[in-house]
Scaffold this active site. Structure first.
Site, PDB file in Angstrom:
ATOM      1  N   GLY A  29      -9.176   1.894  -8.483  1.00  0.00           N
ATOM      2  CA  GLY A  29      -8.603   1.023  -7.468  1.00  0.00           C
ATOM      3  C   GLY A  29      -8.762   1.607  -6.085  1.00  0.00           C
ATOM      4  O   GLY A  29      -8.914   2.834  -5.925  1.00  0.00           O
ATOM      5  N   ASN A  30      -8.747   0.741  -5.076  1.00  0.00           N
ATOM      6  CA  ASN A  30      -8.915   1.209  -3.704  1.00  0.00           C
ATOM      7  C   ASN A  30      -8.490   0.147  -2.705  1.00  0.00           C
ATOM      8  O   ASN A  30      -8.551  -1.042  -2.970  1.00  0.00           O
ATOM      9  CB  ASN A  30     -10.360   1.657  -3.437  1.00  0.00           C
ATOM     10  CG  ASN A  30     -11.365   0.793  -4.182  1.00  0.00           C
ATOM     11  OD1 ASN A  30     -11.554  -0.364  -3.847  1.00  0.00           O
ATOM     12  ND2 ASN A  30     -11.978   1.344  -5.235  1.00  0.00           N
ATOM     13  N   SER A  46     -13.219   8.958  -3.073  1.00  0.00           N
ATOM     14  CA  SER A  46     -13.595   8.780  -4.474  1.00  0.00           C
ATOM     15  C   SER A  46     -12.922   9.824  -5.367  1.00  0.00           C
ATOM     16  O   SER A  46     -12.898  11.019  -5.031  1.00  0.00           O
ATOM     17  CB  SER A  46     -15.121   8.925  -4.591  1.00  0.00           C
ATOM     18  OG  SER A  46     -15.518   8.749  -5.924  1.00  0.00           O
ATOM     19  N   GLY A  47     -12.351   9.368  -6.467  1.00  0.00           N
ATOM     20  CA  GLY A  47     -11.909  10.273  -7.528  1.00  0.00           C
ATOM     21  C   GLY A  47     -10.751  11.193  -7.180  1.00  0.00           C
ATOM     22  O   GLY A  47     -10.635  12.275  -7.759  1.00  0.00           O
ATOM     23  N   SER A  75     -14.796   6.098  -1.566  1.00  0.00           N
ATOM     24  CA  SER A  75     -14.692   5.382  -2.849  1.00  0.00           C
ATOM     25  C   SER A  75     -16.046   4.868  -3.323  1.00  0.00           C
ATOM     26  O   SER A  75     -16.892   4.467  -2.525  1.00  0.00           O
ATOM     27  CB  SER A  75     -13.744   4.193  -2.646  1.00  0.00           C
ATOM     28  OG  SER A  75     -13.929   3.237  -3.653  1.00  0.00           O
ATOM     29  N   SER A  76     -16.212   4.849  -4.635  1.00  0.00           N
ATOM     30  CA  SER A  76     -17.473   4.343  -5.201  1.00  0.00           C
ATOM     31  C   SER A  76     -17.648   2.846  -4.943  1.00  0.00           C
ATOM     32  O   SER A  76     -18.745   2.312  -5.101  1.00  0.00           O
ATOM     33  CB  SER A  76     -17.533   4.640  -6.699  1.00  0.00           C
ATOM     34  OG  SER A  76     -16.373   4.148  -7.331  1.00  0.00           O
ATOM     35  N   ASP A  77     -16.575   2.163  -4.526  1.00  0.00           N
ATOM     36  CA  ASP A  77     -16.671   0.732  -4.218  1.00  0.00           C
ATOM     37  C   ASP A  77     -16.888   0.465  -2.730  1.00  0.00           C
ATOM     38  O   ASP A  77     -16.787  -0.684  -2.281  1.00  0.00           O
ATOM     39  CB  ASP A  77     -15.401   0.007  -4.687  1.00  0.00           C
ATOM     40  CG  ASP A  77     -15.287  -0.003  -6.204  1.00  0.00           C
ATOM     41  OD1 ASP A  77     -16.237  -0.443  -6.855  1.00  0.00           O
ATOM     42  OD2 ASP A  77     -14.257   0.445  -6.728  1.00  0.00           O
ATOM     43  N   HIS A  96      -9.267  -3.520  -4.270  1.00  0.00           N
ATOM     44  CA  HIS A  96      -9.836  -3.674  -5.608  1.00  0.00           C
ATOM     45  C   HIS A  96      -8.957  -2.942  -6.606  1.00  0.00           C
ATOM     46  O   HIS A  96      -8.533  -1.814  -6.351  1.00  0.00           O
ATOM     47  CB  HIS A  96     -11.250  -3.090  -5.649  1.00  0.00           C
ATOM     48  CG  HIS A  96     -11.849  -3.077  -7.010  1.00  0.00           C
ATOM     49  ND1 HIS A  96     -11.855  -4.192  -7.822  1.00  0.00           N
ATOM     50  CD2 HIS A  96     -12.456  -2.093  -7.719  1.00  0.00           C
ATOM     51  CE1 HIS A  96     -12.443  -3.893  -8.966  1.00  0.00           C
ATOM     52  NE2 HIS A  96     -12.813  -2.620  -8.931  1.00  0.00           N
ATOM     53  N   HIS A  98      -8.062  -2.842 -11.205  1.00  0.00           N
ATOM     54  CA  HIS A  98      -8.333  -3.356 -12.545  1.00  0.00           C
ATOM     55  C   HIS A  98      -6.991  -3.756 -13.170  1.00  0.00           C
ATOM     56  O   HIS A  98      -6.730  -3.451 -14.336  1.00  0.00           O
ATOM     57  CB  HIS A  98      -9.027  -2.312 -13.422  1.00  0.00           C
ATOM     58  CG  HIS A  98     -10.338  -1.837 -12.872  1.00  0.00           C
ATOM     59  ND1 HIS A  98     -10.850  -0.588 -13.135  1.00  0.00           N
ATOM     60  CD2 HIS A  98     -11.248  -2.450 -12.076  1.00  0.00           C
ATOM     61  CE1 HIS A  98     -12.012  -0.449 -12.510  1.00  0.00           C
ATOM     62  NE2 HIS A  98     -12.278  -1.560 -11.862  1.00  0.00           N
ATOM     63  N   ASP A 121       0.755 -21.949  -3.243  1.00  0.00           N
ATOM     64  CA  ASP A 121       1.193 -21.307  -1.994  1.00  0.00           C
ATOM     65  C   ASP A 121       0.234 -20.209  -1.558  1.00  0.00           C
ATOM     66  O   ASP A 121      -0.236 -20.177  -0.430  1.00  0.00           O
ATOM     67  CB  ASP A 121       2.564 -20.631  -2.195  1.00  0.00           C
ATOM     68  CG  ASP A 121       3.713 -21.605  -2.332  1.00  0.00           C
ATOM     69  OD1 ASP A 121       3.547 -22.786  -2.007  1.00  0.00           O
ATOM     70  OD2 ASP A 121       4.795 -21.151  -2.777  1.00  0.00           O
ATOM     71  N   HIS A 161     -15.178  -7.409 -14.936  1.00  0.00           N
ATOM     72  CA  HIS A 161     -14.866  -6.234 -14.119  1.00  0.00           C
ATOM     73  C   HIS A 161     -13.395  -6.252 -13.679  1.00  0.00           C
ATOM     74  O   HIS A 161     -12.585  -5.526 -14.242  1.00  0.00           O
ATOM     75  CB  HIS A 161     -15.831  -6.185 -12.927  1.00  0.00           C
ATOM     76  CG  HIS A 161     -15.648  -4.987 -12.050  1.00  0.00           C
ATOM     77  ND1 HIS A 161     -16.474  -4.690 -10.995  1.00  0.00           N
ATOM     78  CD2 HIS A 161     -14.710  -4.011 -12.068  1.00  0.00           C
ATOM     79  CE1 HIS A 161     -16.062  -3.579 -10.412  1.00  0.00           C
ATOM     80  NE2 HIS A 161     -14.996  -3.147 -11.035  1.00  0.00           N
ATOM     81  N   TYR A 215       6.357 -20.817   6.186  1.00  0.00           N
ATOM     82  CA  TYR A 215       7.198 -19.892   5.429  1.00  0.00           C
ATOM     83  C   TYR A 215       7.378 -18.564   6.162  1.00  0.00           C
ATOM     84  O   TYR A 215       6.466 -18.095   6.834  1.00  0.00           O
ATOM     85  CB  TYR A 215       6.550 -19.656   4.056  1.00  0.00           C
ATOM     86  CG  TYR A 215       7.310 -18.731   3.155  1.00  0.00           C
ATOM     87  CD1 TYR A 215       8.444 -19.164   2.478  1.00  0.00           C
ATOM     88  CD2 TYR A 215       6.898 -17.422   3.001  1.00  0.00           C
ATOM     89  CE1 TYR A 215       9.137 -18.300   1.648  1.00  0.00           C
ATOM     90  CE2 TYR A 215       7.590 -16.564   2.171  1.00  0.00           C
ATOM     91  CZ  TYR A 215       8.702 -17.006   1.499  1.00  0.00           C
ATOM     92  OH  TYR A 215       9.380 -16.155   0.692  1.00  0.00           O
TER      93      TYR A 215
END
Ligand SMILES: [Zn+2]
Length: 217
Positions: A29-30, A46-47, A75-77, A96, A98, A121, A161, A215
């Site tokens: 995640g990132n 990353s990591g 990050s790898s993303d 991102h 999972h 919404d 993914h 809202y």
């Protein structure tokens, strides 16, 4: 404090929301944030364990993912985040994860249907599925942009993914990731007992307009 330093603090803090809401495990995640007015972004390294993330460990890159400032590799993303910023100028934050329920829908390649007012919404309709894409080039970024460009949804379920979410800033993108997992779980439960009815499009439109414009404080 410079804008970049402020964003380092903000992005480091926002990573804690991912663990608080159980959206991530280990180092997956990132979160990233665009540096306003610059071709730069702040992103998770990353990591690195979530316990070790702080302002100093955040990484500054350009919008092609090249390291500009920081001790650690991004990050790898990073390429996916950078592609989104290059192609969607209105986006100021990308997340991102999972997260398990949203990722279960991604595994089936099934959009989350708009069967709750909360989905109307926050997402303005069904939460779409993006294409299967391998990490390593612009494929993931392209899939995110192609799916979200013509959608009101700030979330895409990348096939096989997991989710990517976007927002005007990093906090908005994190909120979308949290809300996404909540509705993914609830609609999953509803599906155990049958098929919930979709909300009429005219009602979806009214709910979305009210929530987006009226809202809150
Ligand atoms: Zn991933």
């Amino acid at each position: 404090m410079s804008t970049v330093d402020e964003l380092r603090c903000e992005v480091a803090d926002l990573h804690r929301e991912l663990t608080r809401y159980s959206l991530v495990i280990w180092t997956a995640g990132n979160v990233s944030a665009r540096v306003p007015g610059e071709d730069l972004m702040v992103i998770k390294p990353s990591g690195v364990s979530y316990d070790d993330l702080g302002p100093d460990t955040m990484v500054l890159t350009d919008l092609h993912g090249n390291l500009v400032e920081g001790e650690l590799a991004p990050s790898s993303d990073t390429a996916a985040h950078a592609y989104v910023y290059r192609n969607m100028p209105e986006v100021g934050g990308v997340v991102h994860t999972h997260s398990p329920y949203a990722t279960a829908w991604a595994a089936r390649g099934e959009p989350i249907p708009c069967v709750l007012t909360m989905i109307a919404d926050e997402f303005g309709g069904d939460i779409p599925v993006g294409p299967f894409a391998l990490i390593g080039d612009d494929s993931i970024g392209r899939g995110i942009v192609e799916t979200l460009r013509d959608s009101r949804s700030p979330a895409v379920l990348m096939r096989s993914h997991g989710p990517f979410t976007i927002g005007a800033d990093a906090r908005a993108a994190v909120k979308a990731a949290v809300m996404l997992e909540d509705v993914a779980r609830t609609v999953h439960f509803a599906h155990q007992l049958g098929r919930p009815d979709a909300i009429d499009q005219q009602h979806v439109d009214r709910l979305y307009a009210r929530y987006q414009d009226v809202y809150g404080q």
